[in-house]
Each structure stands twice: as C-alpha cells, then as structure tokens.
Write an enzyme that holds these catalytic residues in place. Structure first.
Site, PDB file in Angstrom:
ATOM      1  N   ASP A   7       0.876  -1.171   0.000  1.00 54.23           N
ATOM      2  CA  ASP A   7       0.000   0.000   0.000  1.00 54.23           C
ATOM      3  C   ASP A   7       0.916   1.225   0.000  1.00 54.23           C
ATOM      4  O   ASP A   7       1.313   1.701   1.053  1.00 54.23           O
ATOM      5  CB  ASP A   7      -0.911  -0.010   1.220  1.00 54.23           C
ATOM      6  CG  ASP A   7      -1.841   1.201   1.255  1.00 54.23           C
ATOM      7  OD1 ASP A   7      -2.240   1.681   0.180  1.00 54.23           O
ATOM      8  OD2 ASP A   7      -2.165   1.661   2.367  1.00 54.23           O
ATOM      9  N   GLU A  67      -1.796  -1.876  -5.176  1.00 56.75           N
ATOM     10  CA  GLU A  67      -3.116  -1.319  -5.487  1.00 56.75           C
ATOM     11  C   GLU A  67      -2.995  -0.354  -6.664  1.00 56.75           C
ATOM     12  O   GLU A  67      -2.096   0.476  -6.705  1.00 56.75           O
ATOM     13  CB  GLU A  67      -3.624  -0.586  -4.248  1.00 56.75           C
ATOM     14  CG  GLU A  67      -5.078  -0.238  -4.293  1.00 56.75           C
ATOM     15  CD  GLU A  67      -5.550   0.364  -2.973  1.00 56.75           C
ATOM     16  OE1 GLU A  67      -6.067  -0.378  -2.134  1.00 56.75           O
ATOM     17  OE2 GLU A  67      -5.388   1.575  -2.807  1.00 56.75           O
ATOM     18  N   ASP A 140      -2.571   1.155   6.828  1.00 55.47           N
ATOM     19  CA  ASP A 140      -1.567   0.916   5.783  1.00 55.47           C
ATOM     20  C   ASP A 140      -1.162  -0.555   5.754  1.00 55.47           C
ATOM     21  O   ASP A 140      -1.062  -1.155   4.689  1.00 55.47           O
ATOM     22  CB  ASP A 140      -0.343   1.810   6.011  1.00 55.47           C
ATOM     23  CG  ASP A 140      -0.692   3.281   5.979  1.00 55.47           C
ATOM     24  OD1 ASP A 140      -1.054   3.780   4.906  1.00 55.47           O
ATOM     25  OD2 ASP A 140      -0.637   3.918   7.044  1.00 55.47           O
TER      26      ASP A 140
END
Length: 166
Positions: A7, A67, A140
């Site tokens: 992330d 992502e 996170d």
C-alpha cells in the site's frame, strides 16, 4: 505461494507478506515504512527506495500486489502517490518480481464482500481471515494484507477455472 502486498504512500507505505492459499492464508511479516513528512520529497522517495529494498532482502515473494491508482484524490496527492508507486514498481522491476495490480474496489470486494467498504471494515475482515491482531491505526498494513489476500483469492479462482477446463 508467497505474496507481497504493498500500500504505497509518500509518508507511510504498508507492506505485508502472506503465504498459502485463500482458504489458509498465513501472515509471514508486515509493517509500515514511515518516512519523515518534513524532509524534502526527493529525500522521502530515496528513503522509501532504501527501506523497500530492505524488505525485499528479507524474503523474495513470487508476486507483488500493488493497489492500482484511484480517482477522487486531489492532484497534488495523486502526483505524490504516483511517485511513491513508481519507486515501489521500479524496485520490484529491478528485482524481477512479477507485479499484479487490483483496483481498491476489487480488493475491498474480495476481502469484505463490498467494493465500498471503509478502512475499518477492511481491517476487521483482514484480522478475521488471517487470524492476526492489528493495532489502530493500522490501515496501511491492513490494506497491504488485503491486497496480498486478494491475489491469493483470485489465484485460487484462476486455478479452479483451469482445472475445470482441462
């Protein structure tokens, strides 16, 4: 299969190593790379590169999940996120590690059943599925775990389809 979920962020980058299958995922490691927000942006990117290299020195994942970018954040934040993603993708590319990207909605839907789940719902489901306790605020790290788990789930589905077709 050992999967690295990432992330990325310009101040905080979560990472998580998960192995096994979607039915039996095991968290191998994970943490948040925290960078000082008051130093120059170029210095944060350099520090992110160094720290992310250290993560990859510990274990070599078969695949990394990052992502994909999403819309709805302001231009400055989007640009900084793009730079951070670039550092992560560059390090992974230099190491020859396969990269898969999933949208935030796909990751949320895979983990929670809803593509519109909030961060707390994702965190709770990640804790449940992986049988881990995450400290607040751990979004996170939980987002990185969710990304890795998403790939395990999709790989399991791909394998089932392949078996059915053969």
């Amino acid at each position: 299969m050992l999967v690295l979920g990432v992330d990325p962020g310009s101040v905080r980058t979560g990472w998580a190593l998960v192995e096994g299958t979607a039915r039996n995922p095991i968290m191998v490691g994970g943490d948040v790379i925290s960078l000082p927000p008051k130093i120059g942006f170029h210095l944060r990117l350099a520090a992110l590169m160094d720290r992310f290299e250290e993560v990859l020195d510990m274990r070599r994942p078969e695949v990394a999940v990052v992502e994909s970018p999403f819309h709805g954040i302001n231009a400055r934040s989007a640009l900084q996120l793009a730079h951070s993603r670039g550092v992560v993708l560059g390090v992974l590319g230099r190491r020859g590690i396969e990269v898969q990207e999933y949208s935030p909605a796909t990751i949320k839907k895979t983990v929670t059943g809803s593509g519109r789940a909030d961060k707390d719902q994702v965190r709770r489901m990640v804790q449940s599925v992986l049988a881990v306790r995450l400290q607040d605020p751990a979004s996170d790290l939980s987002d990185a775990l969710a990304a890795a788990y998403c790939h395990l789930a999709h790989e399991g589905l791909r394998a089932a389809i392949d078996r059915a077709e053969s």
